[in-house]
Design a protein around this motif. Structure first.
Motif, PDB file in Angstrom:
ATOM      1  N   GLU A  10       0.824  -1.213   0.000  1.00 52.43           N
ATOM      2  CA  GLU A  10       0.000   0.000   0.000  1.00 52.43           C
ATOM      3  C   GLU A  10       0.859   1.264   0.000  1.00 52.43           C
ATOM      4  OE1 GLU A  10      -3.111   0.005   2.915  1.00 52.43           O
ATOM      5  OE2 GLU A  10      -3.655  -2.061   2.452  1.00 52.43           O
ATOM      6  N   VAL A  11       1.965   1.242   0.710  1.00 51.72           N
ATOM      7  CA  VAL A  11       2.878   2.388   0.731  1.00 51.72           C
ATOM      8  C   VAL A  11       3.467   2.603  -0.661  1.00 51.72           C
ATOM      9  CG1 VAL A  11       4.999   3.323   1.740  1.00 51.72           C
ATOM     10  CG2 VAL A  11       3.421   2.007   3.157  1.00 51.72           C
ATOM     11  N   ALA A  12       3.860   1.514  -1.312  1.00 52.04           N
ATOM     12  CA  ALA A  12       4.436   1.609  -2.655  1.00 52.04           C
ATOM     13  C   ALA A  12       3.414   2.144  -3.653  1.00 52.04           C
ATOM     14  CB  ALA A  12       4.963   0.248  -3.104  1.00 52.04           C
ATOM     15  N   ILE A  13       2.176   1.664  -3.576  1.00 51.14           N
ATOM     16  CA  ILE A  13       1.114   2.156  -4.461  1.00 51.14           C
ATOM     17  C   ILE A  13       0.892   3.647  -4.239  1.00 51.14           C
ATOM     18  CG2 ILE A  13      -1.366   2.057  -4.937  1.00 51.14           C
ATOM     19  CD1 ILE A  13      -1.156  -1.005  -4.444  1.00 51.14           C
ATOM     20  N   ASP A  14       0.785   4.056  -2.977  1.00 51.31           N
ATOM     21  CA  ASP A  14       0.585   5.475  -2.661  1.00 51.31           C
ATOM     22  C   ASP A  14       1.730   6.339  -3.179  1.00 51.31           C
ATOM     23  OD1 ASP A  14      -1.818   4.917  -1.433  1.00 51.31           O
ATOM     24  OD2 ASP A  14      -1.005   4.984   0.608  1.00 51.31           O
ATOM     25  N   THR A  15       2.947   5.848  -3.078  1.00 56.22           N
ATOM     26  CA  THR A  15       4.110   6.595  -3.556  1.00 56.22           C
ATOM     27  C   THR A  15       4.035   6.821  -5.067  1.00 56.22           C
ATOM     28  OG1 THR A  15       5.482   5.721  -1.781  1.00 56.22           O
ATOM     29  CG2 THR A  15       6.631   6.589  -3.713  1.00 56.22           C
ATOM     30  N   ILE A  16       3.710   5.772  -5.824  1.00 54.08           N
ATOM     31  CA  ILE A  16       3.602   5.903  -7.275  1.00 54.08           C
ATOM     32  C   ILE A  16       2.456   6.843  -7.650  1.00 54.08           C
ATOM     33  CG2 ILE A  16       3.062   4.651  -9.416  1.00 54.08           C
ATOM     34  CD1 ILE A  16       5.908   4.157  -8.468  1.00 54.08           C
ATOM     35  N   VAL A  17       1.313   6.719  -6.987  1.00 50.63           N
ATOM     36  CA  VAL A  17       0.168   7.589  -7.274  1.00 50.63           C
ATOM     37  C   VAL A  17       0.529   9.043  -6.986  1.00 50.63           C
ATOM     38  CG1 VAL A  17      -2.184   8.191  -6.571  1.00 50.63           C
ATOM     39  CG2 VAL A  17      -1.586   5.810  -6.983  1.00 50.63           C
ATOM     40  N   ASP A  18       1.186   9.302  -5.866  1.00 45.47           N
ATOM     41  CA  ASP A  18       1.569  10.669  -5.507  1.00 45.47           C
ATOM     42  C   ASP A  18       2.578  11.263  -6.487  1.00 45.47           C
ATOM     43  OD1 ASP A  18      -0.114  10.622  -3.326  1.00 45.47           O
ATOM     44  OD2 ASP A  18       1.481  10.242  -1.867  1.00 45.47           O
ATOM     45  N   TYR A  20       3.374  10.181  -9.734  1.00 48.62           N
ATOM     46  CA  TYR A  20       3.060  10.156 -11.160  1.00 48.62           C
ATOM     47  C   TYR A  20       1.590  10.435 -11.471  1.00 48.62           C
ATOM     48  CZ  TYR A  20       7.672   8.103 -11.339  1.00 48.62           C
ATOM     49  OH  TYR A  20       9.019   7.882 -11.207  1.00 48.62           O
ATOM     50  N   GLU A  21       0.754  10.552 -10.434  1.00 48.30           N
ATOM     51  CA  GLU A  21      -0.678  10.844 -10.580  1.00 48.30           C
ATOM     52  C   GLU A  21      -1.379   9.890 -11.551  1.00 48.30           C
ATOM     53  OE1 GLU A  21      -1.025  15.006 -11.450  1.00 48.30           O
ATOM     54  OE2 GLU A  21      -0.221  15.567  -9.492  1.00 48.30           O
ATOM     55  N   THR A  22      -1.020   8.621 -11.435  1.00 50.53           N
ATOM     56  CA  THR A  22      -1.638   7.576 -12.235  1.00 50.53           C
ATOM     57  C   THR A  22      -1.664   6.295 -11.421  1.00 50.53           C
ATOM     58  OG1 THR A  22      -1.566   6.387 -14.331  1.00 50.53           O
ATOM     59  CG2 THR A  22       0.541   6.870 -13.325  1.00 50.53           C
ATOM     60  N   PHE A  23      -2.617   5.403 -11.739  1.00 53.78           N
ATOM     61  CA  PHE A  23      -2.669   4.140 -11.018  1.00 53.78           C
ATOM     62  C   PHE A  23      -1.496   3.263 -11.448  1.00 53.78           C
ATOM     63  CE2 PHE A  23      -4.094  -0.089  -9.844  1.00 53.78           C
ATOM     64  CZ  PHE A  23      -4.514   0.143  -8.543  1.00 53.78           C
ATOM     65  N   PRO A  24      -0.784   2.683 -10.515  1.00 58.39           N
ATOM     66  CA  PRO A  24       0.398   1.898 -10.859  1.00 58.39           C
ATOM     67  C   PRO A  24       0.074   0.522 -11.423  1.00 58.39           C
ATOM     68  CG  PRO A  24       0.056   1.885  -8.511  1.00 58.39           C
ATOM     69  CD  PRO A  24      -0.975   2.812  -9.080  1.00 58.39           C
ATOM     70  N   LYS A  25       1.051  -0.034 -12.099  1.00 58.42           N
ATOM     71  CA  LYS A  25       0.969  -1.391 -12.615  1.00 58.42           C
ATOM     72  C   LYS A  25       1.662  -2.302 -11.604  1.00 58.42           C
ATOM     73  CE  LYS A  25       2.518  -4.311 -16.377  1.00 58.42           C
ATOM     74  NZ  LYS A  25       3.378  -4.398 -17.552  1.00 58.42           N
ATOM     75  N   LEU A  26       0.959  -3.348 -11.165  1.00 57.21           N
ATOM     76  CA  LEU A  26       1.529  -4.308 -10.218  1.00 57.21           C
ATOM     77  C   LEU A  26       1.945  -5.567 -10.950  1.00 57.21           C
ATOM     78  CD1 LEU A  26      -1.105  -4.071  -7.347  1.00 57.21           C
ATOM     79  CD2 LEU A  26       1.088  -2.914  -7.506  1.00 57.21           C
ATOM     80  N   THR A  27       3.149  -6.012 -10.695  1.00 62.71           N
ATOM     81  CA  THR A  27       3.670  -7.230 -11.294  1.00 62.71           C
ATOM     82  C   THR A  27       4.302  -8.061 -10.191  1.00 62.71           C
ATOM     83  OG1 THR A  27       4.221  -5.949 -13.270  1.00 62.71           O
ATOM     84  CG2 THR A  27       5.193  -8.136 -13.088  1.00 62.71           C
ATOM     85  N   LYS A  28       4.034  -9.360 -10.212  1.00 62.85           N
ATOM     86  CA  LYS A  28       4.679 -10.248  -9.236  1.00 62.85           C
ATOM     87  C   LYS A  28       6.138 -10.449  -9.631  1.00 62.85           C
ATOM     88  CE  LYS A  28       1.602 -12.719  -6.547  1.00 62.85           C
ATOM     89  NZ  LYS A  28       1.867 -13.627  -5.493  1.00 62.85           N
ATOM     90  N   VAL A  29       7.001 -10.483  -8.633  1.00 60.41           N
ATOM     91  CA  VAL A  29       8.416 -10.764  -8.858  1.00 60.41           C
ATOM     92  C   VAL A  29       8.548 -12.250  -9.162  1.00 60.41           C
ATOM     93  CG1 VAL A  29      10.689 -10.812  -7.761  1.00 60.41           C
ATOM     94  CG2 VAL A  29       9.142  -8.894  -7.340  1.00 60.41           C
ATOM     95  N   SER A  30       9.311 -12.594 -10.171  1.00 56.73           N
ATOM     96  CA  SER A  30       9.493 -14.005 -10.519  1.00 56.73           C
ATOM     97  C   SER A  30      10.306 -14.720  -9.435  1.00 56.73           C
ATOM     98  CB  SER A  30      10.199 -14.139 -11.868  1.00 56.73           C
ATOM     99  OG  SER A  30      11.541 -13.711 -11.760  1.00 56.73           O
ATOM    100  N   ASP A  31      10.182 -16.018  -9.369  1.00 53.82           N
ATOM    101  CA  ASP A  31      10.893 -16.802  -8.357  1.00 53.82           C
ATOM    102  C   ASP A  31      12.405 -16.627  -8.469  1.00 53.82           C
ATOM    103  OD1 ASP A  31       8.559 -17.737  -7.269  1.00 53.82           O
ATOM    104  OD2 ASP A  31       8.530 -19.574  -8.464  1.00 53.82           O
TER     105      ASP A  31
END
Length: 53
Positions: A10-18, A20-31
């Motif tokens: 949630e902190v990372a999402i809020d940081t990107i939104v603040d 870049y003023e856009t909803f971020p893209k979430l990607t899972k880190v590969s193993d």
């Protein structure tokens, strides 16, 4: 781009939104990447990559 564990997603999402003023893209880190990639907030293994593109 921010690497994040489950606890800090949630902190990372809020940081990107603040910044870049856009909803971020979430990607899972590969193993393979998960062995060396850590959360930028607490240094636990990262689960997500949060990016603006």
């Amino acid at each position: 781009m921010i690497y994040s564990c489950e606890e800090h997603i949630e902190v990372a999402i809020d940081t990107i939104v603040d910044e870049y003023e856009t909803f971020p893209k979430l990607t899972k880190v590969s193993d393979v990447d998960n062995l060396t990639t850590t959360c930028e907030y607490c240094q636990k293994p990262a689960i997500y990559i949060v990016a603006n593109k």
